[in-house]
Enzyme design. Structure first.
Site, PDB file in Angstrom:
ATOM      1  CG  ASN A 113      -1.194  22.822 -25.984  1.00  7.13           C
ATOM      2  OD1 ASN A 113      -2.035  22.751 -25.107  1.00  7.13           O
ATOM      3  ND2 ASN A 113      -0.980  23.930 -26.695  1.00  7.13           N
ATOM      4  CB  ILE A 115      -6.939  21.836 -30.858  1.00  3.66           C
ATOM      5  CG1 ILE A 115      -6.894  23.162 -30.073  1.00  3.66           C
ATOM      6  CG2 ILE A 115      -7.010  20.645 -29.947  1.00  3.66           C
ATOM      7  CD1 ILE A 115      -8.196  23.494 -29.382  1.00  3.66           C
ATOM      8  CE1 TYR A 177     -10.837  20.304 -28.433  1.00  3.04           C
ATOM      9  CE2 TYR A 177     -12.565  19.645 -26.888  1.00  3.04           C
ATOM     10  CZ  TYR A 177     -11.298  20.151 -27.122  1.00  3.04           C
ATOM     11  OH  TYR A 177     -10.493  20.506 -26.060  1.00  3.04           O
ATOM     12  CB  ALA A 179     -14.615  12.222 -32.440  1.00  3.07           C
ATOM     13  CB  THR A 214      -7.312  30.077 -23.969  1.00  5.67           C
ATOM     14  OG1 THR A 214      -8.376  29.331 -24.566  1.00  5.67           O
ATOM     15  CG2 THR A 214      -6.526  29.169 -23.052  1.00  5.67           C
ATOM     16  CD  GLU A 215      -6.656  36.448 -27.606  1.00  3.80           C
ATOM     17  OE1 GLU A 215      -6.938  36.444 -28.817  1.00  3.80           O
ATOM     18  OE2 GLU A 215      -5.604  36.926 -27.141  1.00  3.80           O
ATOM     19  CB  THR A 216      -9.328  29.578 -28.589  1.00  6.47           C
ATOM     20  OG1 THR A 216      -8.165  30.027 -29.248  1.00  6.47           O
ATOM     21  CG2 THR A 216     -10.130  28.695 -29.511  1.00  6.47           C
TER      22      THR A 216
HETATM   23  P1  NDP Z   1      -5.567  27.939 -28.487  1.00  9.28           P
HETATM   24  O1  NDP Z   1      -6.581  28.051 -29.576  1.00  9.28           O
HETATM   25  O2  NDP Z   1      -5.250  29.133 -27.681  1.00  9.28           O
HETATM   26  O3  NDP Z   1      -4.198  27.385 -29.084  1.00  9.28           O
HETATM   27  C1  NDP Z   1      -4.177  26.441 -30.097  1.00  9.28           C
HETATM   28  C2  NDP Z   1      -2.781  26.410 -30.670  1.00  9.28           C
HETATM   29  O4  NDP Z   1      -2.750  25.477 -31.764  1.00  9.28           O
HETATM   30  C3  NDP Z   1      -2.330  27.750 -31.232  1.00  9.28           C
HETATM   31  O5  NDP Z   1      -0.959  27.930 -30.992  1.00  9.28           O
HETATM   32  C4  NDP Z   1      -2.593  27.625 -32.717  1.00  9.28           C
HETATM   33  O6  NDP Z   1      -1.750  28.510 -33.418  1.00  9.28           O
HETATM   34  C5  NDP Z   1      -2.262  26.143 -32.939  1.00  9.28           C
HETATM   35  N1  NDP Z   1      -2.917  25.583 -34.115  1.00  9.28           N
HETATM   36  C6  NDP Z   1      -4.175  25.806 -34.565  1.00  9.28           C
HETATM   37  N2  NDP Z   1      -4.403  25.112 -35.686  1.00  9.28           N
HETATM   38  C7  NDP Z   1      -3.253  24.440 -35.960  1.00  9.28           C
HETATM   39  C8  NDP Z   1      -2.856  23.581 -37.016  1.00  9.28           C
HETATM   40  N3  NDP Z   1      -3.680  23.255 -38.009  1.00  9.28           N
HETATM   41  N4  NDP Z   1      -1.596  23.081 -36.987  1.00  9.28           N
HETATM   42  C9  NDP Z   1      -0.732  23.407 -35.992  1.00  9.28           C
HETATM   43  N5  NDP Z   1      -1.059  24.204 -34.971  1.00  9.28           N
HETATM   44  C10 NDP Z   1      -2.313  24.725 -34.947  1.00  9.28           C
HETATM   45  O7  NDP Z   1      -6.055  26.702 -27.556  1.00  9.28           O
HETATM   46  P2  NDP Z   1      -6.080  26.531 -25.965  1.00  9.28           P
HETATM   47  O8  NDP Z   1      -4.845  27.086 -25.393  1.00  9.28           O
HETATM   48  O9  NDP Z   1      -7.392  26.975 -25.466  1.00  9.28           O
HETATM   49  O10 NDP Z   1      -6.045  24.935 -25.859  1.00  9.28           O
HETATM   50  C11 NDP Z   1      -4.822  24.229 -25.740  1.00  9.28           C
HETATM   51  C12 NDP Z   1      -5.118  22.773 -25.445  1.00  9.28           C
HETATM   52  O11 NDP Z   1      -5.928  22.665 -24.283  1.00  9.28           O
HETATM   53  C13 NDP Z   1      -5.876  22.055 -26.569  1.00  9.28           C
HETATM   54  O12 NDP Z   1      -5.392  20.737 -26.722  1.00  9.28           O
HETATM   55  C14 NDP Z   1      -7.299  22.031 -26.054  1.00  9.28           C
HETATM   56  O13 NDP Z   1      -8.054  20.954 -26.566  1.00  9.28           O
HETATM   57  C15 NDP Z   1      -7.057  21.865 -24.548  1.00  9.28           C
HETATM   58  N6  NDP Z   1      -8.202  22.300 -23.775  1.00  9.28           N
HETATM   59  C16 NDP Z   1      -8.519  23.628 -23.697  1.00  9.28           C
HETATM   60  C17 NDP Z   1      -9.641  24.029 -22.976  1.00  9.28           C
HETATM   61  C18 NDP Z   1     -10.026  25.472 -22.844  1.00  9.28           C
HETATM   62  O14 NDP Z   1     -11.102  25.734 -22.250  1.00  9.28           O
HETATM   63  N7  NDP Z   1      -9.244  26.413 -23.319  1.00  9.28           N
HETATM   64  C19 NDP Z   1     -10.521  23.046 -22.321  1.00  9.28           C
HETATM   65  C20 NDP Z   1     -10.089  21.684 -22.479  1.00  9.28           C
HETATM   66  C21 NDP Z   1      -8.975  21.341 -23.176  1.00  9.28           C
HETATM   67  P3  NDP Z   1      -1.965  28.946 -34.958  1.00  9.28           P
HETATM   68  O15 NDP Z   1      -3.371  29.392 -35.102  1.00  9.28           O
HETATM   69  O16 NDP Z   1      -0.949  30.007 -35.149  1.00  9.28           O
HETATM   70  O17 NDP Z   1      -1.644  27.734 -35.765  1.00  9.28           O
END
Ligand code: NDP
Length: 287
Positions: A113, A115, A177, A179, A214-216
């Protein structure tokens, strides 16, 4: 005339599948969730905890992971652990799977999950950024899958790959992203075919998500979106549900994702124009 029964059949199939799901399916299951310090991953960890699963969660930020683990234990997780580090390091990807083996002796579900950070804007020509993002968003998913497959074969387990509408159709301002998400579809859809040919009982569910609040997402894309994002809690549950039911793909929110995909191969230019018009393009700064 043909469309109405077709849509009816698709909806009936969806509701039928939903009724089959029982949270007990996850009780005692051993699950890795990556990117679970925030957003959808964090919510998945909480759902799994309520269902009585064992969870091992990952991300970079130790303090956030520690809080999620504590909450998981309060909610009823059979056990909860974390490993922190960046997934651009393939050794970490492999170590997380080794840790599951060490903790539980096996694995039932691998939820990919996480990114890496990217921008939401016109493509800036930075090739190095795409290379790094491919490592985090794609190669680490492959590395974890390779390491986890022996345990998943033994348990008849599942791999859940969290992707995006941007991993199925061309959406502006997310070229790097997009890609990485298209790459996931290519790799995991091919691997699924091979597992079926070899009669290996490991399911692969590709989760195609639309805009989720989500916050991001709120920080990076909400100024360009015309509609609010769908709830992350419900999204997280749908991902777990579709994985437990061993579905091929999940579309969430259903109509916002499924309809564009149905149009995609029949009227691609129409879909391109619908996609551009659904965004407040004027809010994206031209560099
Ligand atoms: P968030 O940004 O909330 O969460 C991302 C998570 O990845 C965090 O736990 C973050 O924690 C971790 N992370 C970030 N960088 C790294 C790294 N280099 N190595 C390991 N972990 C990392 O994302 P969302 O919950 O919004 O998205 C979750 C999934 O859903 C993703 O795959 C996204 O592509 C997909 N998605 C989301 C959408 C949306 O609108 N929100 C739409 C479509 C798909 P930390 O920073 O502590 O490492």
């Amino acid at each position: 005339k043909i469309l109405v029964p077709f849509v009816g059949l698709v909806l009936a199939f969806c509701f039928y599948s939903k009724e089959d799901f029982n949270p007990e399916m996850l009780k005692g299951k051993r699950v890795i969730v990556t990117g679970a310090s925030t957003g959808i991953g964090e919510q998945m960890a909480y759902h799994l905890a309520r269902m009585g699963a064992h969870v091992l969660i990952t991300a970079r930020t130790e303090a956030k992971l520690q809080k999620v683990v504590t909450r998981c234990l309060e909610l009823g997780a059979a056990s909860a652990h974390f490993m922190n580090g960046s997934m651009e390091d393939m050794a970490l990807a492999e170590d997380v799977v080794k840790e599951a083996k060490h903790l539980w002796g096996g694995l039932d579900m691998l939820i990919l999950n996480h990114i890496g950070y990217t921008y939401f804007n016109y493509f800036d020509g930075d090739v190095e950024h795409i290379r790094k993002l491919l490592e985090i968003n794609f190669l680490s998913y492959v590395a974890m899958t390779v390491s986890a497959l022996p345990m998943l074969k033994e348990s008849g387990g599942s791999i859940l790959v969290v992707s995006s509408k941007a991993g199925k159709i061309g959406i502006p301002f997310v070229a790097p992203y997009s890609a990485t998400k298209f790459a996931l579809d290519g790799f995991f859809s091919s691997l699924r075919q091979e597992l079926i040919i070899k009669n290996i009982s490991v399911s692969i569910t590709l989760c195609i998500l639309g805009h989720i609040a989500t916050e991001t997402a709120e920080k990076t894309v909400s100024h360009v979106m015309q509609k609010p994002g769908a709830p992350k809690e419900e999204c997280a549950l749908e991902i777990i549900r579709s994985g437990a039911l061993r579905k091929r793909e999940l579309y969430y929110p259903y109509t916002a994702v499924r309809i564009p995909l149905l149009i995609r191969d029949w009227a691609p230019e129409f879909l391109d124009s619908l996609t551009r018009n659904s965004l407040n393009v004027e809010n994206v700064k031209k560099s």
